[in-house]
Design an enzyme around this catalytic site. Structure first.
Site, PDB file in Angstrom:
ATOM      1  N   GLY A 225       0.810  -1.039   0.001  1.00 40.87           N
ATOM      2  CA  GLY A 225      -0.096  -0.020   0.044  1.00 40.87           C
ATOM      3  C   GLY A 225       0.935   1.114   0.036  1.00 40.87           C
ATOM      4  CG  ASN A 226      -0.496   4.808  -1.481  1.00 43.57           C
ATOM      5  OD1 ASN A 226      -1.096   5.441  -0.721  1.00 43.57           O
ATOM      6  ND2 ASN A 226      -0.880   4.190  -2.338  1.00 43.57           N
ATOM      7  NE  ARG A 227       4.037   7.962   5.163  1.00 44.09           N
ATOM      8  CZ  ARG A 227       4.570   8.705   5.261  1.00 44.09           C
ATOM      9  NH1 ARG A 227       5.922   8.822   4.345  1.00 44.09           N
ATOM     10  NH2 ARG A 227       4.432  10.172   5.486  1.00 44.09           N
ATOM     11  CB  SER A 228      -2.387   8.324  -0.153  1.00 42.80           C
ATOM     12  OG  SER A 228      -3.578   9.180  -0.180  1.00 42.80           O
ATOM     13  CB  ALA A 292      -1.673   7.241  -3.778  1.00 39.74           C
TER      14      ALA A 292
END
Ligand code: CTP
Length: 422
Positions: A225-228, A292
């Site tokens: 995943g990502n931090r958005s 994102a």
């Protein structure tokens, strides 16, 4: 510090109003409480009186020992009508929880108890946090009442999904967390002193926003995943709704309060986001692609949970995902405005953003330096450069809601045929 009048209506969620009072007083606000008769069956007035240090009023026929004064205020000499005095001294009136019946009364101007009479007499901002059973929440009558209240300027803190009061019931209708109600209240109080949004030609305009960050499964429990957080996308959606647009949000894993004026479509992966966007894009006038989206995903996610035993290391083969924005742009119709977002780090950010603008066929791209401290991903502030074919405009570090305002103003100028300055 503000003077907050809190109206508590009947429902299991009334116990959460105690926590709201505790947080509000801790934040320095002076709170007075009005309870309906039904609310007292769930939580007694003594608890609210103890937390607020002020008498709790439960009926318009009751004598108010504080004569409408908030904690810390001097008692007036005369004895005013309690519902008029209470709201006349308040900076905001919060109704939490607002059950379906109270919501209906507020929408239709009924004044059959102290809570509803005070609402009718109030000229201060009204913040409503509904809580009820899922079917009551989804009923067209409740939704129409909500829409009416929002059109009239009330701020609604949308309920959340989860386990409900009745045993075994699950769904939409849980009271928003007290901290979220307090956050919305703070924003409403801040807004009360500000000029409203510039009216633009957004009435009847359909806006599609993507928000959050996609998650690509590695196995049954893990993902890439990502931090958005989705804050920028949600701020854009709210700002577009403020201008009267019809707004849909494709939300990828966003755990933020929701705006009752906005339609949300929840997705998890880039592929799900692609399907949702394909379905929504043709009908929209403005696309704000703030999500994102993963560029790669595990090629063969395991159905079960991968085991550690017997492995020296783990290599996950990744395959590319589709570029959703580029695909949508390739099928764009005349009159559609497409705005992309470019998360960049370091020097050359604007040049890289411009390259993406051209490669993907966009009208504008919001270049975001995500390396800065306290801005970008999972932060409440942002600092961006709005890049178009004709120029670039820098928006210094500001709250995401103000950045959203600037982005929508740019879209408005572009749709009116103007260009941005260099
Ligand atoms: N985007 C998309 N689909 C993807 C990747 C990105 O629709 N698979 C969109 C994003 O929502 C954003 C824009 O494209 O609006 C730019 O995203 P970004 O990640 O900055 O660009 P990429 O083209 O992925 O380039 P890179 O990650 O290599 O910088």
């Amino acid at each position: 510090m503000a003077r907050i009048l809190l109206g508590v209506s009947g429902g299991i969620a009334a116990y959460k109003a105690l926590e709201l009072v505790r947080l509000a007083t801790q934040a320095g606000h002076a709170v007075r409480v009005v309870q309906t008769e039904a609310a007292q069956r769930f939580v007694g007035p003594a608890s609210f009186a103890g937390l607020t240090g002020a008498p709790v009023l439960t009926s318009e026929w009751e004598h108010d020992p504080a004569r409408g004064a908030f904690p810390g205020q001097a008692l007036p000499e005369h004895e005013p009508l309690s519902h008029l005095a209470l709201v006349a001294h308040a900076d905001a009136y919060v109704v939490a929880p607002a059950g379906a019946n109270t919501l209906a009364k507020l929408a239709h101007g009924l004044a059959d108890n102290l809570l509803t009479s005070a609402a009718l007499a109030a000229t201060c901002p009204l913040v409503i946090a509904p809580a009820m059973n899922t079917h009551m929440w989804e009923h067209p009558a409740t939704q129409a009442n909500l829409a009416l209240l929002i059109r009239r300027g009330a701020t609604v803190v949308a309920p959340t999904q989860g386990a409900l009061g009745s045993k075994g019931e699950w769904g939409m209708g849980r009271l928003a967390e007290p901290a979220v109600i307090l956050e919305t209240l703070a924003a409403t109080l801040a807004d009360a002193g500000r000029p409203g949004p510039t009216p633009g030609p957004w009435e009847g305009l359909r806006v599609l926003v993507t928000a959050g960050g996609t998650r690509e499964p590695i196995d049954a429990v893990r993902f890439v995943g990502n931090r958005s957080s989705g804050r920028m996308g949600f701020a854009l959606a709210e700002a577009a709704a403020d201008r009267g647009a019809q707004v849909s949000v494709v939300a990828a894993n966003v755990a933020l309060p929701r705006d009752a004026r906005v339609r949300y479509l929840d997705v998890e992966t880039a592929a799900e986001l692609q399907v949702a966007c394909r379905a929504e894009f043709a009908g929209c006038d403005v696309l704000l692609m703030a999500a994102a989206v993963a560029d790669f995903r595990p090629a063969t996610p395991a159905d079960d949970k991968l085991k550690k035993l017997g492995r020296a290391n783990l290599v996950v083969a990744m395959e590319p995902t589709a570029d959703v924005l580029a695909e949508l742009a390739a099928s764009r119709a005349a009159g559609q405005t497409l705005v992309g977002f470019a998360a960049e780090t370091g020097a050359g950010a604007v040049a890289s953003g411009r390259e993406k603008l051209e490669r993907k066929g966009l009208d504008a791209i919001v270049v975001n330096d995500v390396a800065g401290d306290g801005i970008g991903f999972d932060a409440s502030e942002n600092e961006v450069t709005l890049v178009t074919a004709d120029g670039a405009e820098h928006i210094g570090r500001s709250a995401k809601r103000d950045v959203a305002f600037a982005i929508l103003s740019l879209v408005e100028r572009m749709r009116n045929g103007a260009t941005v300055r260099d």
